[in-house]
Structure formats: structure tokens, C-alpha cells
Write an enzyme that holds these catalytic residues in place. Structure first.
Site, PDB file in Angstrom:
ATOM      1  N   ALA A   1       0.857  -1.186   0.000  1.00  0.00           N
ATOM      2  CA  ALA A   1       0.000   0.000   0.000  1.00  0.00           C
ATOM      3  C   ALA A   1       0.891   1.234   0.000  1.00  0.00           C
ATOM      4  CB  ALA A   1      -0.928   0.013   1.212  1.00  0.00           C
ATOM      5  N   LYS A   2       0.300   2.383  -0.229  1.00  0.00           N
ATOM      6  CA  LYS A   2       1.013   3.648  -0.136  1.00  0.00           C
ATOM      7  C   LYS A   2      -0.002   4.763   0.006  1.00  0.00           C
ATOM      8  CE  LYS A   2       5.264   5.211  -0.135  1.00  0.00           C
ATOM      9  NZ  LYS A   2       6.377   4.537   0.565  1.00  0.00           N
TER      10      LYS A   2
END
Length: 425
Positions: free
Chosen positions: A117-118
């Protein structure tokens, strides 16, 4: 088959778009090596969830600004999503998607049970007061609240954020939950459940990878570091402490060079006090772009993505590049460097120390337990060296570069998880 992801935005060639193109190119090449079918390729190329939010922030003078924020969960087949939160004016959905994808492969490569994720907010944090930053952070968290949680998605610090930011996120989430939830973030202060050894973990991993790739004594090995921030600064220190001779570093203020070796500790103190490395009296000034062309043994790009391109790659003289940043070498530059005999230790291996110790912090939080800094560093070293050994063995067996081998391992593990879980419904 070339992987394409539909976009509803105009085709602007931004740094973020270039990063995403690089990530998709790497996946496309890896899928060919693995013989993945078109459907699985498309699934691996497509984020599971992408959220864009408007984040209003009240300024000290009463003005109301609205900035864009993002959170992308690329893949959750192997576990909860994991990835940093970046505050930077150049952040866009393309960059965040690319970084989330690289995090997926990174976690799979080093064998920790996370997906990638980011998050990001398109803002310059240096232009905000502490109270404005806190309000911005808490409002952003409120907007992405349904996505995050210790068993869903666990943010961590990145460019422009730090342990204080993580404390605000933990508090905001905990207030909404009704009780303290330290496992919702990693990289937080130790007084709030942060892990010993987390602050310099990414940099320590860069050092471990660099020394493993050298395959010889570090004494006298010359090093240049591009980016002297939270990754590059400590990495330079760790390499110097190991016996390497750090001869050049750069940051947003400029670059400095000393053929006899920089006093990294004094340079870090100078940069902290003056706002950058420029003007350090024990070194000569150097044009920032010239750092990539120095005749050194090791080059560590530790700033933002896309630093080494087809334009400057032919002039790179270092025989070993260790990627402290995410995506600092473009695919076109990769081919040039490989043809010139330059070894590149890829980002998803070299800078995995941060997510490894984030995982260790999360495990401690979930168990309401803590380890000593020595225990944490030992576990970090074991996982980094095991991953490095597997990558080099795969590269040798299959005739691949280290980047290709690292992606083959990471992508194959995620693909296998998809296939084992099946498709619902």
C-alpha cells in the site's frame, strides 16, 4: 502482452506517471519470465483499492486550503496492506500506485505477510506550521479511516513524514475506535509502542545490502550518496562506520565532495543546523548532477524516483548501485547500466529494512510485547541476508540481473497466493 491500466486523467508525463510506467514495465517483463496468463497479469497490475480525497486544512491566518490526498492498496492476497505515507508537492495517484506496487513485491521478496500500500498528500510540509501539519494529518486520516487498521492497512513514515506524524495518526484512529490501537501504524515513537531500531532500519538495510554485494572488505571502498535525508544520511553514516570512505553526498541544497572522505557525523550535524549540505567547510562544492558521474565504487541513490535515466546512465562510473530510494533507476537506464557491467541492487531488496522492522514493530504491538534493539537488528540482518542470497542465487541460475531476479521471486509469490486463494465468487 504489454500491461495497460486504464486512466481517467489526461496523459501528462509527470514523475509519478513515469514511476508507474516503470513499475508496469518491470511487472510486464517479470510476467514474461514466469509465463503468467493475461488475466493474472492484469490482476497483478491493477490496484485492489484506490482512494482520492480532498483534505481541507485551516491555516494559522484563517485561510482555508484544500489539498489532494491518496491511499492505494495494491494487493492484499498475502496479508494486510502495508506502506508509507508521503507528504510532498509532487505526489499524485500515479506515484502512489507505483510505490504501492513495489511494496507488494518487496514484502513478498523478504517473506513477510503483507501486501503493498502507499499513501500521500500533495503538499509541501516545510511550508506548514506544526499545528497546520497536525490538522492536515488528522483530517487526512479521517478521510481514509475506513481503509486503515492493524488488520487491514498499516501506514508508516515516508518522505515528509516522521514518527510524530504516526503518533497523530495513531491517536486519531484510536479516538475514533474508543481505545488505544498502537498497531494501526508503525514507525511511531517508542513511548507509544514503536520498536527499537525502527528509525534507521531502512538505512541499516541499505548498508547490509551494500556490504553483501561488495563481497570484500569495506575498508577504503568509496561511496557517493544522492539524497542526505532520513534514508541517505544514516546510510552514509552506517557505511562510514563500517570502514567505507564516503566521498560525496547531495541533497536539495546542493552537493559536496572530499576525495579524502567526508566526516559524515559532522556533515549531518551541519546539514541539520543549516538546512542542507551546501557550504560544509570540510568539502568542495559539486554540481548535484555530477555526483552520478564520480569514479566511486558504490553509488547510493536515496532521494526520489527517476534519478538515473537514459540521459545520465551512460556517464555513471560506479560499478555497484544500491537503491536506497524507490524506483531511482528507470527501465531504460537499467538496460544501459547492465550493458556497461554495473551491478544494481534493486530497491525492493536494498531498502526493505524499513518494512522488515515495521513488520517486527507490528508483531510486537499485536502481542503486547517488545524486543531489544539487538534482537531487532539480528532479525533484520537475517531477513535481509536471506533475501539477498536468494536473489543472487536466482539471478545466477536463470541468467537474470538482480532486479529481474528479485521481481521474479516477489511476483511469483504473490501470483501463487492469488492462485491458491482462488477467485471470489
Amino acid at each position: 502482452m504489454s500491461i495497460m491500466v486504464p486512466s481517467t486523467t489526461p496523459a501528462l508525463i509527470t514523475p509519478g506517471r513515469q514511476a508507474l510506467d516503470s513499475a508496469l514495465h518491470q511487472l510486464d517483463r517479470t510476467a514474461e519470465h514466469l509465463g503468467l496468463d493475461d488475466g493474472l497479469r492484469t490482476m497483478l497490475a491493477t490496484p485492489r483499492r484506490s482512494l482520492t480525497v480532498s483534505v481541507p486544512v485551516r491555516r494559522e491566518d484563517g485561510r482555508l486550503d484544500v489539498v489532494q490526498g491518496y491511499r492505494v492498496q495494491h494487493n492484499v492476497s498475502r496479508g494486510p496492506a502495508k506502506g508509507g505515507l508521503r507528504f510532498h508537492p509532487a505526489v499524485d495517484i500515479h506515484e502512489v500506485t507505483a510505490l504501492a506496487m513495489w511494496m507488494t513485491w518487496k514484502c513478498a521478496l523478504v517473506g513477510i505477510p503483507y501486501g503493498g500500500a502507499k499513501g500521500g498528500v500533495a503538499v509541501d510540509p516545510t511550508g506548514l506550521t506544526t499545528r497546520e501539519l497536525e490538522r492536515l494529518t488528522r483530517r487526512y486520516v479521517n478521510e481514509i479511516l475506513p481503509l486503515i487498521g492493524p488488520e487491514k492497512d498499516i501506514p508508516a513514515p515516508d518522505v515528509g513524514t516522521d514518527e510524530r506524524t504516526m503518533a497523530w495518526i495513531m491517536d486519531t484512529y484510536s479516538v475514533n475506535t474508543g481505545y488505544s490501537v498502537p498497531g494501526v501504524v508503525t514507525g511511531k515513537p517508542t513511548t507509544l509502542g514503536g520498536s527499537l531500531g525502527r528509525a534507521g532500519a531502512t538505512s541499516r538495510g541499505v548498508q547490509i545490502a551494500a556490504l553483501a554485494a561488495l563481497g570484500r572488505s569495506p575498508e577504503g571502498v568509496t561511496v557517493a550518496v544522492q539524497g542526505f535525508g532520513k534514508v541517505g544520511g544514516p546510510a552514509a553514516q552506517y557505511l562510514a562506520d563500517a570502514g567505507c570512505k564516503v566521498v560525496a553526498v547531495s541533497d536539495v541544497s546542493g552537493a559536496v565532495y572530499n576525495a579524502a572522505g567526508l566526516d559524515v557525523a559532522r556533515l549531518r550535524a551541519w546539514a541539520a543546523e543549516s538546512g542542507g549540505v551546501r557550504g560544509f567547510h570540510q568539502a568542495d562544492e559539486l554540481p548535484r548532477e555530477d555526483l552520478f558521474e564520480l569514479d566511486v565504487d558504490v553509488l547510493v541513490p536515496a532521494a526520489l524516483e527517476g534519478a538515473i535515466t537514459e540521459a545520465n546512465a551512460p556517464r555513471v562510473r560506479a560499478r555497484l548501485i544500491v537503491e536506497g530510494a524507490n524506483g531511482p533507476v528507470t527501465p531504460e537506464a537499467d538496460e544501459i547500466l547492465a550493458a556497461n557491467g554495473t551491478t544494481v541492487v534493486p530497491d525492493i531488496l536494498a531498502n526493505a529494512g524499513g518494512v522488515i522492522v515495521s513488520y517486527l514493530e507490528w508483531v510486537q504491538n499485536m502481542q503486547a510485547y517488545s524486543w531489544s534493539s539487538g534482537d531487532v537488528e539480528l532479525k533484520l540482518r537475517e531477513l535481509m541476508l536471506a533475501a539477498y542470497a536468494e536473489v543472487t542465487a536466482t539471478a545466477a541460475d536463470r541468467g537474470l540481473t538482480l532486479r529481474q531476479a528479485a521481481h521474479v521471486i516477489g511476483v511469483s509469490r504473490v501470483a501463487e497466493a492469488h492462485q491458491m486463494r482462488g477467485l471470489y465468487p
